[in-house]
Design an enzyme around this catalytic site. Structure first.
Site, PDB file in Angstrom:
ATOM      1  N   ASN A  14      93.328  67.069 140.644  1.00 27.18           N
ATOM      2  CA  ASN A  14      93.311  66.178 139.624  1.00 27.18           C
ATOM      3  C   ASN A  14      92.230  66.324 138.958  1.00 27.18           C
ATOM      4  O   ASN A  14      91.083  65.898 139.058  1.00 27.18           O
ATOM      5  CB  ASN A  14      93.523  64.688 140.381  1.00 27.18           C
ATOM      6  N   TRP A  15      92.699  66.647 137.746  1.00 30.27           N
ATOM      7  CA  TRP A  15      91.539  67.049 136.603  1.00 30.27           C
ATOM      8  C   TRP A  15      91.027  65.753 135.982  1.00 30.27           C
ATOM      9  O   TRP A  15      90.204  65.875 134.990  1.00 30.27           O
ATOM     10  CB  TRP A  15      91.935  68.188 135.588  1.00 30.27           C
ATOM     11  N   LYS A  16      91.946  64.610 135.759  1.00 32.76           N
ATOM     12  CA  LYS A  16      91.483  63.598 135.272  1.00 32.76           C
ATOM     13  C   LYS A  16      91.462  63.966 133.643  1.00 32.76           C
ATOM     14  O   LYS A  16      91.905  64.761 132.999  1.00 32.76           O
ATOM     15  CB  LYS A  16      90.186  62.768 135.791  1.00 32.76           C
ATOM     16  N   HIS A 100      97.501  56.011 140.424  1.00 30.17           N
ATOM     17  CA  HIS A 100      96.138  56.627 140.895  1.00 30.17           C
ATOM     18  C   HIS A 100      95.016  55.520 140.626  1.00 30.17           C
ATOM     19  O   HIS A 100      95.550  54.578 139.627  1.00 30.17           O
ATOM     20  CB  HIS A 100      95.622  57.768 139.797  1.00 30.17           C
ATOM     21  N   GLU A 102      92.465  54.988 139.352  1.00 30.16           N
ATOM     22  CA  GLU A 102      91.777  54.749 138.090  1.00 30.16           C
ATOM     23  C   GLU A 102      92.887  54.242 136.976  1.00 30.16           C
ATOM     24  O   GLU A 102      92.466  53.179 136.171  1.00 30.16           O
ATOM     25  CB  GLU A 102      91.222  55.962 137.328  1.00 30.16           C
ATOM     26  N   GLU A 172      93.713  57.601 149.115  1.00 34.90           N
ATOM     27  CA  GLU A 172      92.591  57.478 148.308  1.00 34.90           C
ATOM     28  C   GLU A 172      91.915  56.338 148.452  1.00 34.90           C
ATOM     29  O   GLU A 172      91.953  55.453 147.409  1.00 34.90           O
ATOM     30  CB  GLU A 172      92.625  58.028 147.051  1.00 34.90           C
ATOM     31  N   GLY A 178      85.093  59.811 143.791  1.00 39.01           N
ATOM     32  CA  GLY A 178      83.796  60.332 142.910  1.00 39.01           C
ATOM     33  C   GLY A 178      82.460  59.709 143.256  1.00 39.01           C
ATOM     34  O   GLY A 178      81.635  59.837 142.280  1.00 39.01           O
ATOM     35  N   SER A 218      86.141  62.170 147.306  1.00 40.56           N
ATOM     36  CA  SER A 218      85.052  63.229 147.442  1.00 40.56           C
ATOM     37  C   SER A 218      85.459  64.396 148.481  1.00 40.56           C
ATOM     38  O   SER A 218      84.688  64.608 149.289  1.00 40.56           O
ATOM     39  CB  SER A 218      83.846  62.738 147.886  1.00 40.56           C
ATOM     40  N   GLY A 240      86.574  65.815 141.485  1.00 38.60           N
ATOM     41  CA  GLY A 240      85.479  66.529 140.814  1.00 38.60           C
ATOM     42  C   GLY A 240      85.615  67.927 141.355  1.00 38.60           C
ATOM     43  O   GLY A 240      85.386  69.214 140.727  1.00 38.60           O
TER      44      GLY A 240
HETATM   45  P1  PGA Z   1      87.101  62.909 143.601  1.00 36.02           P
HETATM   46  O1  PGA Z   1      88.437  62.133 143.322  1.00 36.02           O
HETATM   47  O2  PGA Z   1      87.640  64.094 144.571  1.00 36.02           O
HETATM   48  O3  PGA Z   1      86.439  63.346 142.644  1.00 36.02           O
HETATM   49  O4  PGA Z   1      86.654  61.910 144.461  1.00 36.02           O
HETATM   50  C1  PGA Z   1      89.683  62.175 143.874  1.00 36.02           C
HETATM   51  C2  PGA Z   1      90.846  61.629 143.218  1.00 36.02           C
HETATM   52  O5  PGA Z   1      90.425  60.637 142.427  1.00 36.02           O
HETATM   53  O6  PGA Z   1      91.976  61.887 143.156  1.00 36.02           O
END
Ligand code: PGA
Length: 257
Positions: A14-16, A100, A102, A172, A178, A218, A240
């Site tokens: 997931n590149w966001k 997600h 976010e 998640e 993150g 992470s 990330g």
């Molecule tokens: P992260 O993000 O690997 O940077 O912790 C995971 C995600 O939000 O899907």
């Protein structure tokens, strides 16, 4: 279920809000080269909307699936800034991430809107990765299972067994996204097993045993293998560590084949 019958791993990046279309093409070329030896896993990448068309073209001829990071529930109308399921299908995108944390945290996403998005995505022929997970406060307040069960029952309300078979669930924990903090394999396994039991309740055993549950938060090359070794962890949703092809490939290649 015997370990040999474990579901085929599914690892998604997931590149966001990262990467232009040109950067996406460069990345996918590099990943394709690395994947030549072909580890036995399903792989997807979710670039921003603006890079989807380039991503689909760059990934053609490979096993890399391209996913959207979100999808709206209406096909058209006065909805400034939204992207419809049919628009994604028209680009040959076959998958969308929904719910997600976010989106939930910064953009007002709720279990009800997650439910509408999933239904619209499936109806248009897109498969969905549905994200769920508790916040730190909820975990510390011992509410993790209550939160997961509520996100699942509301988010997946009204879906049929056939719909269920087209879902991937991403567990998640919000406190692990993150932050460099990963749930321990035991903690993640415990949540995944619980999620699978909830899927059995709302669908049935067959659906619960087929749906892949990814862990996200992470995930890195050095913790992927121990997470993936858990019986109910079937893959990863990687933020990330998916931004560099060589690092992401190490996660895809967690078995070190
Ligand atoms: P992260 O993000 O690997 O940077 O912790 C995971 C995600 O939000 O899907």
């Amino acid at each position: 279920m015997s370990p040999s019958a474990k579901r085929r791993p599914f690892i998604a990046g997931n590149w966001k809000l990262f990467k232009t279309a040109a950067e996406t093409v460069q990345y996918i070329r590099a990943l394709k080269k690395l994947m030549k030896k072909g580890p036995e896993v399903d792989v997807a990448l979710a670039p921003p909307f603006t890079a989807l068309e380039s991503a689909v073209k760059a990934a053609s001829g490979s096993t890399i699936a391209i996913a959207a990071q979100n999808v709206f529930w209406e096909e058209e109308g006065a909805f400034t800034g939204e992207i419809a399921p049919g628009m994604l299908k028209a680009l040959s995108v076959g998958l969308a991430i929904v719910g997600h944390s976010e989106r939930r945290q910064y953009f007002g996403e709720t279990d009800q809107t997650v439910n509408r998005r999933i239904k619209a995505a499936l109806a248009a022929g897109l498969d969905a990765i549905v994200c769920i997970g508790e916040t730190l406060e909820e975990r510390e307040g011992k509410k993790t299972k209550r939160v997961l069960s509520s996100q699942i029952s509301k988010g997946l309300a009204g879906l049929t067994r056939e719909d269920g078979l087209r879902l991937t669930i991403a567990y998640e924990p919000v406190w692990a996204i993150g932050t460099g903090k990963t749930a321990t394999p035991d903690m993640a396994q415990d949540a995944h097993q619980y999620i699978r039991r909830q899927l059995e309740k709302i669908f049935d055993k067959k659906v619960a045993n087929s749906v892949r549950i990814q862990y996200g938060g992470s995930v890195k090359p050095d913790n992927a293998a121990e997470l993936m070794a858990q019986p109910d962890i079937d893959g990863a949703l990687v933020g990330g560590a998916s931004l560099k092809p060589d690092v992401f490939f190490k996660i895809i290649n967690f078995k070190g084949a």
